[in-house]
Each structure stands twice: as structure tokens, then as C-alpha cells.
Design an enzyme around this catalytic site. Sequence first.
Site, PDB file in Angstrom:
ATOM      1  N   ILE A  36       0.517   6.389   6.118  1.00  0.00           N
ATOM      2  CA  ILE A  36       1.138   5.666   7.362  1.00  0.00           C
ATOM      3  C   ILE A  36       2.210   5.060   6.104  1.00  0.00           C
ATOM      4  O   ILE A  36       3.320   5.418   6.098  1.00  0.00           O
ATOM      5  CB  ILE A  36       0.609   4.404   7.989  1.00  0.00           C
ATOM      6  CG1 ILE A  36      -0.744   5.352   8.289  1.00  0.00           C
ATOM      7  CG2 ILE A  36       2.045   3.595   8.707  1.00  0.00           C
ATOM      8  CD1 ILE A  36      -1.202   3.900   9.390  1.00  0.00           C
ATOM      9  N   GLY A  70       1.329  -1.360  -0.315  1.00  0.00           N
ATOM     10  CA  GLY A  70       0.235  -0.198  -0.189  1.00  0.00           C
ATOM     11  C   GLY A  70       0.552   1.523  -0.136  1.00  0.00           C
ATOM     12  O   GLY A  70       0.873   2.125   0.683  1.00  0.00           O
ATOM     13  N   LYS A  89     -11.678  -5.046  10.627  1.00  0.00           N
ATOM     14  CA  LYS A  89      -9.816  -4.839  10.820  1.00  0.00           C
ATOM     15  C   LYS A  89      -9.610  -6.270  11.971  1.00  0.00           C
ATOM     16  O   LYS A  89      -8.557  -6.127  12.406  1.00  0.00           O
ATOM     17  CB  LYS A  89      -9.408  -3.714  11.758  1.00  0.00           C
ATOM     18  CG  LYS A  89      -9.707  -2.212  11.083  1.00  0.00           C
ATOM     19  CD  LYS A  89      -8.692  -2.315   9.311  1.00  0.00           C
ATOM     20  CE  LYS A  89      -6.957  -2.388  10.290  1.00  0.00           C
ATOM     21  NZ  LYS A  89      -6.077  -1.973   8.929  1.00  0.00           N
ATOM     22  N   LEU A 140      -5.360  -6.171  -3.225  1.00  0.00           N
ATOM     23  CA  LEU A 140      -5.728  -7.251  -1.653  1.00  0.00           C
ATOM     24  C   LEU A 140      -6.193  -8.882  -2.187  1.00  0.00           C
ATOM     25  O   LEU A 140      -6.165  -9.757  -1.647  1.00  0.00           O
ATOM     26  CB  LEU A 140      -5.923  -6.068  -0.443  1.00  0.00           C
ATOM     27  CG  LEU A 140      -5.430  -4.764   0.331  1.00  0.00           C
ATOM     28  CD1 LEU A 140      -6.414  -4.782   1.310  1.00  0.00           C
ATOM     29  CD2 LEU A 140      -4.081  -5.864   0.796  1.00  0.00           C
ATOM     30  N   SER A 156      -5.107  -1.866  13.986  1.00  0.00           N
ATOM     31  CA  SER A 156      -5.921  -1.060  14.508  1.00  0.00           C
ATOM     32  C   SER A 156      -7.089  -0.899  15.548  1.00  0.00           C
ATOM     33  O   SER A 156      -7.008  -1.952  16.283  1.00  0.00           O
ATOM     34  CB  SER A 156      -6.855  -0.156  13.681  1.00  0.00           C
ATOM     35  OG  SER A 156      -7.756   0.818  13.789  1.00  0.00           O
TER      36      SER A 156
END
Length: 338
Positions: free
Chosen positions: A14, A9, A157, A60, A122
Site C-alpha cells: 500500500i 513502511g 489490528k 515499530l 483494517s
Amino acid sequence: MTGAVLVTGGSGYIAGFLIRQLIENGWTVHTTVRSLKREPEVRGWLNVDNDKLKFFAADLEHDAGWAESIAGCTHVAHVASPFPLDVPKHADELIVPAREGVLRALRFARAAGIKRFVLTSSMAAIAYGHGKGGGIYSEADWTNLDDPGVMPYPRSKTIAELAARAWMAAEGGDMEFASVNPAAVFGPLLSDDLSTSIELVKQLMEGKVPMFPDIGFGIIDVRDVADLHYRALTAEGIRNERYVCSGPFLKMIDVANLLRANLGEQARKVPSRKMPDWLLKLFALVRSELKQLVAELGNVRGGDSRHAMQTLGWTMRSPEEAILATANSLIERGIVKA
């Protein structure tokens, strides 16, 4: 210690700061994007040693490109995961790519002989489904999937991290594993591509949120999130670790007050009034992205980050610095007009 690491990604918020930190510390980075058409743009705003950065097309939900992207690497940071602003019509729109993406990355990592795999999870996998009021949560806590009120994003998540840990227990062999579990991520921008949390500050500054609802979030600076990933990738003796990555919990009123106190005229459109709970619920009937906010009314979901600080020597910036860095970046880039 240096080598080659795959950061999935690579066009994400991030991931961008992690890639920068890795290359600054001598690592070669392989990164994935869904289309190589984005490579020139992402290289431009990363502004790193191009000889140490290689791009690969992979996503993904498909195997194509994964073996090539991971070849020659010793470490993986799996950062890629869907996080839309809107609530999807079906939870599986988030759950399936999040779960299948991490399992796909793990399978290719094992096949490539990867030494260590770090997953970006997360606080959403920790702090939800525990009833109203909430509190401070640690690595020992998990979001309660039996609560039907848990929204699709925290559900995705949680399911993804649980699936990764179950796979590691059954199939991981000698591969080392850790997860980093950030709260709401703010800080300076590398590009005009805005994450969901940054979008919130933008809307406050543009006056698109006439009043602030009774919600809040743990706040963490993106530079500190990247640094915790870096430490989880490179520290000795890590195996099956989990790291809460959260600064203090602030309500939206705190964020609004912070912006007005420090930005003066540039924060003139930031609201100063609290929104009644009933009004947010009414708005959510016509704006689907607000449904996630309704579920948060009155909750406190703070994170206890002492484990990462005590075992990895990690530190974090203040929430004030993170929020103001976001606001100033939005102004400097002309995304929010002063």
C-alpha cells in the site's frame, strides 16, 4: 495543498502506491524502512522523482530514527504494520509491534507538530468476532475482542486502532486523525515482494491449492486504497474519522472462476472443486498458516464503503479488475509461469 508527509513502511504494498500518488501530486515524501540497505531497491521499483523522496531507518519497536524521519513534515500516513502469512505462536508477536508502533508514531507526530495523522487499520478491526454468517459492516462496527476465536492478526489490528484512538482522545490535542480500514488488497504489483493477499492468488494459479475452501473476503484494489489514504490526508475538515475501504465480498470459488474465465490456459492449474470443511481442518493440523482459514469457513465479512464515497468523492475499481491485475502482474513478472 502540498508539503511533506511521512509514510511509514515504505517498502510495503500500500505504501508504495501512496508514495507514488503523493509525489505525483507535488508532495515531498519521507519514508521509513527497517534497514537503509533496501533503499536502492525500493527507489528502483517506485520509479518517482528521487529529489522528492527521502529514506530513513526506523522500526515499530524502537525510537531510533523516528524524530529524524518526521522532521519537517506536516502529515503522517502510518502504513507499517506486521501481516505475516503464518499464524504466530503467540498473539503478542503481532499485537505488541502493531500497538506500540502506532503509539510511537503518534507521540513523535505530536512532538513534531503534525497537522494530520492517517492510520492504516483494517477491516480486521471491524468484522470479526460477530458469530458465524456475518454480514455487511460499517465504520460503527468493531471486532469483538471478547471472542476467543478471533485470530492474532485481527486482534492486533483492533487493539492497535483502539489504542490509537484512546491516545488521540487523551493526548492528541489539535492533531487531526483518521483511519482507513481496507479489506483484502489486490491489484498490480510494483515489486516481487508479495503481500499475504497476493500470495493467495499466486498459490491458486500455481495449483498449490488443490481445492478451494468455503471462505471469502471483501476485495479492494491497492490503487484505490492508496487513493483513499491520499484523500484522508488532504481533504478539509477531517477529524476522528474512520473509513471502510472494501469492495464486494467474493468467495474463493468466485475468484477461481474469474481467473479461469479470463486467463484461459494461464489459469489451467486453478482449482475447480470445493474443499470439504473437514479436510481444511485436517490440513490445518500440520500447516499453521491454514488455521486462519479454518476460522473463516462459511463467514461473510463485507464492508459498506458509502461513507468514504459520499464524503470524500472516493470511487473504487471492480473486484474483477483488481484480481486480474494481480494475476497479470504475477505472469508478467515471471513469478507465476504461464
